[in-house]
Design a protein around this motif. Structure first.
Motif, PDB file in Angstrom:
ATOM      1  N   THR B 236       5.396 -27.303 -22.918  1.00  0.00           N
ATOM      2  CA  THR B 236       4.700 -26.739 -21.761  1.00  0.00           C
ATOM      3  C   THR B 236       5.036 -25.248 -21.633  1.00  0.00           C
ATOM      4  O   THR B 236       4.161 -24.414 -21.777  1.00  0.00           O
ATOM      5  N   THR B 237       6.326 -24.932 -21.389  1.00  0.00           N
ATOM      6  CA  THR B 237       6.654 -23.531 -21.136  1.00  0.00           C
ATOM      7  C   THR B 237       7.504 -22.868 -22.210  1.00  0.00           C
ATOM      8  O   THR B 237       7.351 -21.687 -22.475  1.00  0.00           O
ATOM      9  N   LYS B 262       0.094 -26.379 -27.367  1.00  0.00           N
ATOM     10  CA  LYS B 262       0.602 -26.247 -26.002  1.00  0.00           C
ATOM     11  C   LYS B 262       0.058 -27.383 -25.160  1.00  0.00           C
ATOM     12  O   LYS B 262      -1.115 -27.750 -25.284  1.00  0.00           O
ATOM     13  N   ILE B 263       0.912 -27.921 -24.333  1.00  0.00           N
ATOM     14  CA  ILE B 263       0.473 -28.978 -23.438  1.00  0.00           C
ATOM     15  C   ILE B 263      -0.309 -28.340 -22.292  1.00  0.00           C
ATOM     16  O   ILE B 263       0.169 -27.384 -21.668  1.00  0.00           O
ATOM     17  N   GLY B 264      -1.505 -28.835 -22.049  1.00  0.00           N
ATOM     18  CA  GLY B 264      -2.402 -28.222 -21.073  1.00  0.00           C
ATOM     19  C   GLY B 264      -2.004 -28.467 -19.633  1.00  0.00           C
ATOM     20  O   GLY B 264      -0.996 -29.129 -19.339  1.00  0.00           O
ATOM     21  N   SER B 265      -2.833 -27.947 -18.742  1.00  0.00           N
ATOM     22  CA  SER B 265      -2.454 -27.916 -17.328  1.00  0.00           C
ATOM     23  C   SER B 265      -2.399 -29.298 -16.669  1.00  0.00           C
ATOM     24  O   SER B 265      -1.571 -29.536 -15.797  1.00  0.00           O
ATOM     25  N   VAL B 266      -3.292 -30.204 -17.076  1.00  0.00           N
ATOM     26  CA  VAL B 266      -3.305 -31.507 -16.400  1.00  0.00           C
ATOM     27  C   VAL B 266      -2.056 -32.324 -16.753  1.00  0.00           C
ATOM     28  O   VAL B 266      -1.338 -32.809 -15.874  1.00  0.00           O
ATOM     29  N   ILE B 267      -1.780 -32.445 -18.049  1.00  0.00           N
ATOM     30  CA  ILE B 267      -0.548 -33.140 -18.446  1.00  0.00           C
ATOM     31  C   ILE B 267       0.655 -32.354 -17.927  1.00  0.00           C
ATOM     32  O   ILE B 267       1.626 -32.927 -17.426  1.00  0.00           O
ATOM     33  N   GLY B 268       0.552 -31.029 -17.980  1.00  0.00           N
ATOM     34  CA  GLY B 268       1.632 -30.168 -17.506  1.00  0.00           C
ATOM     35  C   GLY B 268       1.966 -30.390 -16.039  1.00  0.00           C
ATOM     36  O   GLY B 268       3.124 -30.329 -15.638  1.00  0.00           O
ATOM     37  N   THR B 269       0.954 -30.684 -15.250  1.00  0.00           N
ATOM     38  CA  THR B 269       1.174 -30.975 -13.829  1.00  0.00           C
ATOM     39  C   THR B 269       2.099 -32.177 -13.669  1.00  0.00           C
ATOM     40  O   THR B 269       2.925 -32.220 -12.765  1.00  0.00           O
TER      41      THR B 269
END
Lengths: 604, 285
Positions: B236-237, B262-269
């Motif tokens: 993620t980061t 990179k892991i996207g925003s939805v999974i990242g949430t």
């Protein structure tokens, strides 16, 4: 000089009292014989508490028959056993009492055989008997007794010989156990036993015994007047966890009535129904918890916290005559406790018989709600359905307790480096835990035997994971998984405990040299597993030396558990040193709150 | 011969170049910071999202694409190539309603269409590797049946493990599944997480990140031995730990191809900053 061909129950009662008294007077002296110069040497305390429990039981069942009295004494020792020496002591008298079962009075041959039987029992109870300990002292004394008994009929003479032989054997313990020689002490457990034998001899009317040989006593030996005379001696009672009780709200006490009574099967004679312990416990469990049933052929001791005391008495009635009935309203008592924070409860007892003066003297009025265990750590939901697993861990310090409770442990028994929990403390915790399989984590080498003894006393599925340190215990609970089978969990927990390196730092209480390290009183000593590897007047230096040894084989994770005495600046200096010295390791610092040991370290 | 077209959603975390090369159709999920709504990977990049996540006081929420969005996507593909077969591969139905939405989207379609909606029971590149495989086979002219067979086999055989910096995000999002009754919070316990039958499951727990990485490598070494594999590392980061894990994996496995994503925003949430993941699948020697 007195002589005696037989001793009976009264004689033996007198001997036990004297033995307890001698031991009690020398508690600190025995404590000081700890091999390591650590501030928590506690063999004397442990043996004294064990002995006290034996005396309490013996006093509650007076009898002129030595068989009966020694049986009661043995039962009390067994339940009260603390520390390895306490457990071995209880096993010595367990064998002793079995050998005397049914006897009114015994002669030298029988007494010698009983001593020998006790030694056999104790050796069996210990997985790896170590010579140069209390075991050796008891063994040599018993062997001598057997040979003496062939040529004397005088019990007094024999007991004196037994004591002298025990004393000799004690002096030779350093030859058998190198670590004792290195430090220049005799074995502490053996010393405790010699004190007990010393009391036996005193009680039998033989004076001057300690003046000549057993000059280990701090005080001049008091003049002995008559056999069996009772003198007042104080009894060390462990501090009750009153703060835990205070936290418990009065309304939260679900099983209101704390009941204790005996079922006397003999008095009921042929009218008594055959005792089905399992069925009886199930009946008690319907409306109760903290169930403790100790049964022998004649007497069944029952303890339960119940919602319906009337039902409990009715369940018990078919099995025999009920005696010594005590029923205590815990809410009432708890309100009183909250009110005055004191534990004077005698007026709340409904007594089936007059409570004896001795009980008072021995501190029997202490209400028992899982002695040593924070009450609120028993999950309420488990009272109604049995969980597949329960874990009981021993720990000292609020922080460490919280970590255990936070990681699947159901009950934390307070204890460890200073106050070792007794077998009975384990038994009570086990009985309070409604789980199909229970794991015990002693987290201290000196508690493992007491835990194992509790397993034998409870007919439950229990596994002792022989953890010797808090870090081992933590590693073990983290390896536990609720969804796995017991064999898998047992294996995983044992493996995990083996994979952690444990270190502890405390201050030395005397000058000594051990493992080639010169130690000065007041130095901080670093202990790696079972060996002292560092000593320095500087705490920081001692910690660094210890950690260097712990990191020799590498390590990914260093955990520091800070003790009560740890200082924040000291801790942060240590943390910085670790982080700059071991760049590849992760560091975690947690507040453990343990007394006496400013730092505990784990390296994984 | 009919063509097979592959549709997936934005949680498959397929790198841009791959999706263009293989003509993969992506339906984005949405991520919302309060009233502000973004299309995952379209109107917000992973970098922008994690900046916002760490700077914003409010936690984002996520939402699946609507059935209509799936219906429109299928309709557009069928307009382009009317005889196409569509395989639509999506995020585990145990953690998201995306699969359900796609199934509904298919039923809303007012024309005949050969559409198979496939529940990957996985997430991130655990979906992505199936999609890439399917798209490569489609490009090679394989049939729907061959493709479905192959991705099912791959799905059973693949492994994915991830490490979160904190369980907090999984807990807040309610996506913790069987990892729920895990453990306390006092010690820095690292659960080794995976998706088991679509649900987030902790298969082990260790203390400390380094030990966690070692444990994951033990697991994959046991699963794959000396078989040749493809490895995808995701984060993620921060990529350091993921890359470190990749280096260590290369020493213990026969790694043929290595990919990064990179892991996207939805999974990242739902997993939070500091999460790293490894995806491994067997390849032909």
């Amino acid at each position: 000089m007195l002589s005696k061909r037989f001793i009976n129950g009264s004689d033996f009662t007198g001997m036990v009292h004297r033995g307890a008294e001698c031991l009690q007077r020398n508690v600190e002296r025995v404590n000081a014989l700890n091999v390591f110069p650590v501030p928590d040497g506690d063999t004397g305390t442990n043996m004294n508490l064990t002995m006290t429990s034996g005396v309490q039981e013996l006093v509650s069942k007076p009898s002129p028959a030595i068989g009966k009295v020694s049986e009661a004494f043995s039962k009390g020792l067994l339940m009260g056993a603390r520390g390895n020496s306490g457990v071995i002591l209880s096993q010595l008298f367990r064998g002793f009492s079995r050998s005397l079962a049914g006897q009114e009075e015994v002669n030298t041959l029988q007494l010698a055989a009983a001593l020998q039987h006790g030694v056999d029992m104790a050796y069996k109870a210990v997985v790896k008997p170590v010579e140069g300990t209390i075991l050796t002292v008891a063994k040599e004394a018993a062997k001598h007794a057997v040979s003496i008994a062939r040529r004397t009929t005088d019990v007094v003479e024999m007991m004196r010989e037994v004591h002298d032989k025990a004393y000799d054997a004690l002096q030779r313990t350093p030859d058998l156990l190198p670590v004792l020689k290195q430090v220049g002490v005799v074995d502490s457990g053996g010393q405790g036993l010699v004190h007990i034998y010393e009391g036996f001899v005193l009680a039998l009317g033989e004076t001057g015994v300690t003046a000549g040989q057993g000059n280990t006593s701090a005080n001049p030996t008091p003049t002995v007047t008559s056999p069996g005379e009772r003198t007042g001696y104080t009894v060390f009672v462990p501090q009750q966890p009153s703060s835990a009780q205070s936290r418990l709200s009065t309304e939260a006490i679900e099983y209101l009535y704390d009941m204790e009574f005996f079922i006397n099967r003999k008095l009921a004679g042929r009218m008594a129904a055959p005792f089905d312990e399992a069925a009886f416990k199930r009946a008690l469990a319907k409306d109760g918890d903290s169930i403790l049933v100790i049964a022998d052929d004649e007497i069944i001791k029952v303890h339960v916290h119940s919602r319906k005391p009337g039902d409990v008495l009715n369940y018990a009635l078919p099995y025999g005559e009920l005696t010594d009935i005590h029923i205590l309203n815990m809410r009432e008592q708890h309100r009183g406790l909250l009110h005055e924070e004191s534990i004077a409860t005698d007026s709340q007892h409904i007594s089936g018989s007059t409570r004896s003066i001795e009980d008072e003297a021995l501190g029997m009025t202490v209400p028992e709600v899982l002695t040593g265990a924070p009450v609120d750590s028993v999950p309420v939901e488990q009272a109604h359905e049995w969980a597949p697993y329960g874990i009981i861990a021993v720990a000292m310090g609020q922080g460490i307790s919280n970590i255990f409770l936070d990681n699947n442990v159901d009950i934390v028994l307070s204890g460890g480096q200073t106050m070792n929990p007794s077998t009975e403390d384990f038994v009570k915790a086990i009985e309070a835990l409604h789980a199909q399989h229970i794991y015990l984590l002693p987290n201290n080498g000196n508690i493992i035997l007491a835990a194992q003894q509790a397993v034998e006393l409870c007919e439950r599925n229990i596994t002792v994971i022989p953890t010797r340190t808090v870090p081992q215990g933590l590693a073990a609970v983290l390896a536990f998984r609720d969804e796995e089978t017991a064999p898998v969990n047992t294996d995983a927990m044992e493996q995990a405990a083996k994979q952690v390196r444990s270190g502890q730092v405390t201050h030395a209480v005397r000058d000594t040299t051990i493992d080639g390290i010169d130690i000065r009183e007041g130095d901080f000593i670093g202990i790696l597993e079972k060996s002292i590897v560092a000593s320095s007047p500087d705490l920081q230096q001692s910690c660094r030396d210890l950690l260097s040894r712990m990191m020799e084989e590498g390590g990914e994770l260093v955990t520091i558990l800070t003790g009560e005495q740890a200082d924040a600046a000291e801790t942060s200096a240590l943390s910085e040193w670790i982080e700059s010295t071991y760049l590849d390791a992760e560091l975690e610092v947690h507040a453990g709150g343990q007394p006496l040991y400013p730092y505990l370290f784990a390296v994984e | 011969m009919s063509t097979v077209r592959i549709v997936t959603d934005s949680t498959a975390d397929i790198p841009q170049d791959m999706r263009e090369k293989l003509n993969i159709e992506i339906v984005p999920l949405k991520v919302l910071f309060g009233e502000e709504s973004f299309l995952d990977g379209v109107t917000i990049s992973p970098e922008q999202f994690y900046d916002k996540l760490t700077s914003s006081s409010m936690l984002p929420t996520t939402s699946q694409p609507s059935p209509v969005e799936f219906m429109e996507t299928y309709d557009r593909i069928l307009n382009e190539s009317p005889d196409a077969t569509i395989i639509s591969i999506h995020l585990s139905s145990a953690v998201s309603g995306t699969y359900q939405s796609a199934v509904l989207g298919h039923s809303l379609l007012e024309r005949e269409g050969d559409i198979v909606v496939y529940d990957s029971k996985s997430a991130s590149f655990g979906i992505g590797m199936l999609v890439v495989k399917a798209a490569e086979m489609a490009a090679a002219g394989m049939s729907k049946e061959q493709i479905l067979d192959a991705i099912e086999t791959m799905n059973q055989d693949k492994r994915l493990y991830f490490l979160v910096d904190t369980l907090e995000y999984l807990q807040k999002g309610g996506r913790i599944g069987k990892a729920a009754a895990l453990f306390g919070s006092i010690l820095n316990i690292k659960p080794i997480l995976t998706l088991d039958d679509g649900e987030v499951t902790a298969i082990d727990k260790v203390r400390g990140q380094k030990k966690a990485v070692l444990r994951i490598l033990d697991l994959v070494a046991k699963d794959f031995g000396s078989d040749p594999v493809d490895m995808t590392l995701a984060w993620t980061t921060h990529n350091e730990l993921a890359l470190e894990m990749g280096e260590q994996a290369k020493a213990r496995l026969q790694v043929r191809g290595t990919h990064h994503t990179k892991i996207g925003s939805v999974i990242g949430t739902h997993v939070g900053p500091g999460t790293v993941a490894i995806f491994i699948n067997r390849v032909k020697g």
